[in-house]
Design an enzyme around this catalytic site. Structure first.
Site, mmCIF file in Angstrom:
data_model
loop_
_atom_site.group_PDB
_atom_site.id
_atom_site.type_symbol
_atom_site.label_atom_id
_atom_site.label_comp_id
_atom_site.label_asym_id
_atom_site.label_seq_id
_atom_site.Cartn_x
_atom_site.Cartn_y
_atom_site.Cartn_z
ATOM 1 N N ASP A 1 0.826 -1.205 0.000
ATOM 2 C CA ASP A 1 0.000 0.000 0.000
ATOM 3 C C ASP A 1 0.861 1.257 0.000
ATOM 4 O O ASP A 1 0.465 2.286 -0.546
ATOM 5 C CB ASP A 1 -0.932 -0.017 1.221
ATOM 6 C CG ASP A 1 -1.846 -1.220 1.167
ATOM 7 O OD1 ASP A 1 -2.631 -1.317 0.214
ATOM 8 O OD2 ASP A 1 -1.740 -2.095 2.046
ATOM 9 N N GLU B 1 0.694 -12.701 4.902
ATOM 10 C CA GLU B 1 1.728 -12.101 4.034
ATOM 11 C C GLU B 1 3.046 -11.975 4.800
ATOM 12 O O GLU B 1 4.130 -12.222 4.255
ATOM 13 C CB GLU B 1 1.268 -10.727 3.548
ATOM 14 C CG GLU B 1 0.095 -10.807 2.583
ATOM 15 C CD GLU B 1 -0.502 -9.472 2.210
ATOM 16 O OE1 GLU B 1 -1.186 -9.408 1.191
ATOM 17 O OE2 GLU B 1 -0.306 -8.486 2.947
HETATM 18 C C1 5RP Z 1 -3.123 -7.010 0.961
HETATM 19 C C2 5RP Z 1 -1.927 -6.169 0.671
HETATM 20 C C3 5RP Z 1 -1.719 -5.733 -0.726
HETATM 21 O O1 5RP Z 1 -0.438 -6.087 -1.129
HETATM 22 C C4 5RP Z 1 -1.855 -4.248 -0.793
HETATM 23 O O2 5RP Z 1 -3.121 -3.879 -0.266
HETATM 24 C C5 5RP Z 1 -1.724 -3.739 -2.225
HETATM 25 O O3 5RP Z 1 -2.818 -4.109 -2.981
HETATM 26 P P1 5RP Z 1 -3.039 -3.593 -4.451
HETATM 27 O O4 5RP Z 1 -2.007 -4.271 -5.300
HETATM 28 O O5 5RP Z 1 -4.455 -4.012 -4.794
HETATM 29 O O6 5RP Z 1 -2.902 -2.090 -4.446
HETATM 30 O O7 5RP Z 1 -1.133 -5.853 1.524
HETATM 31 O O8 5RP Z 1 -3.222 -7.299 2.332
#
Ligand code: 5RP
Length: 218
Positions: free
Chosen positions: A83, A102
């Protein structure tokens, strides 16, 4: 425009996938593009370990062999989005709520490759509210502790993690020292983990801008 960046950075991540590998696969819309790339060479890899139920479902739909983390001897590579990311390869993750699995996958990996588009790059982490996974019984206690740290916790409404827990999204944190804050929040009883990936940061960060994919390494 962003979708094009996600596809290009996902393609670039294939550089790290080798024949007969077990590949750790993160969660999110950028990783979904990577799953499509991986599906195209599914017969050349041993299999994939998913960081969430959603990713497992997507891999299954594309007939990519699915393995559990407990059945393999670590992950040679783990590919995931973020994010927020800094040039020091420290991250905020958990916008999709999969932060704990993760973090386990990242910890178990030899190489953690983070794939983002340039809109995720920041000088200082924290404009994106920090996700904190919490055992439901501890929600109010942890929220009070976060207030003491200067953050404003907001319960993610109607959301339960794959582990049966809740998420507090903590706004307005001043994250000057990400390693210290990651550890401090994780020490609060009832916290499962938080979305700072600072102690175990990425080993390589691939960033797609309008023209190219830039690679930063630790
Ligand atoms: C999920 C995560 C994702 O890696 C993060 O939210 C990025 O997502 P996106 O590629 O849809 O922007 O940490 O828990």
């Amino acid at each position: 425009m962003n979708q094009d960046k996600k596809q290009r950075v996902a393609q670039a991540a294939m550089e790290f996938v080798e024949d007969d590998m077990v590949v750790g696969v993160g969660t999110g819309s950028t990783v979904n593009c990577f799953i499509d790339e991986l599906a195209a060479i599914k017969h050349r890899i041993e299999g994939a370990v998913a960081s969430s139920v959603a990713t497992a479902e997507r891999l299954k739909q594309r007939n990519v062999p699915l393995l559990s983390l407990n059945s393999v001897n670590g992950l040679p590579v783990y590919i995931d989005g973020a994010d927020e990311a800094t040039r020091h390869l420290q991250l905020i993750k958990g916008g999709g709520g999969a932060l704990t699995r993760e973090k386990i996958a990242a910890a178990a990996s030899d190489r953690f490759i983070c794939i983002v588009d340039d809109t995720k790059m920041v000088d200082v982490l924290g404009a994106f509210p920090l996700p904190v996974e919490v055992i439901p019984m501890a929600q109010s206690y942890v929220a009070r502790e976060m207030l003491k740290s200067g953050g404003q916790p907001v319960l993610r409404q109607g959301f339960t993690t794959d582990n049966g827990n809740v998420i507090l999204d903590v706004h307005n944190l001043s994250i000057i020292n990400p390693v210290e804050l990651e550890q401090k929040i994780n020490e609060i009883t009832g916290v499962v983990t938080n979305g700072l990936f600072a102690k175990r940061r990425a080993d390589a960060l691939l960033i797609a801008d309008d023209n190219q994919v830039i690679k930063l390494t630790a």
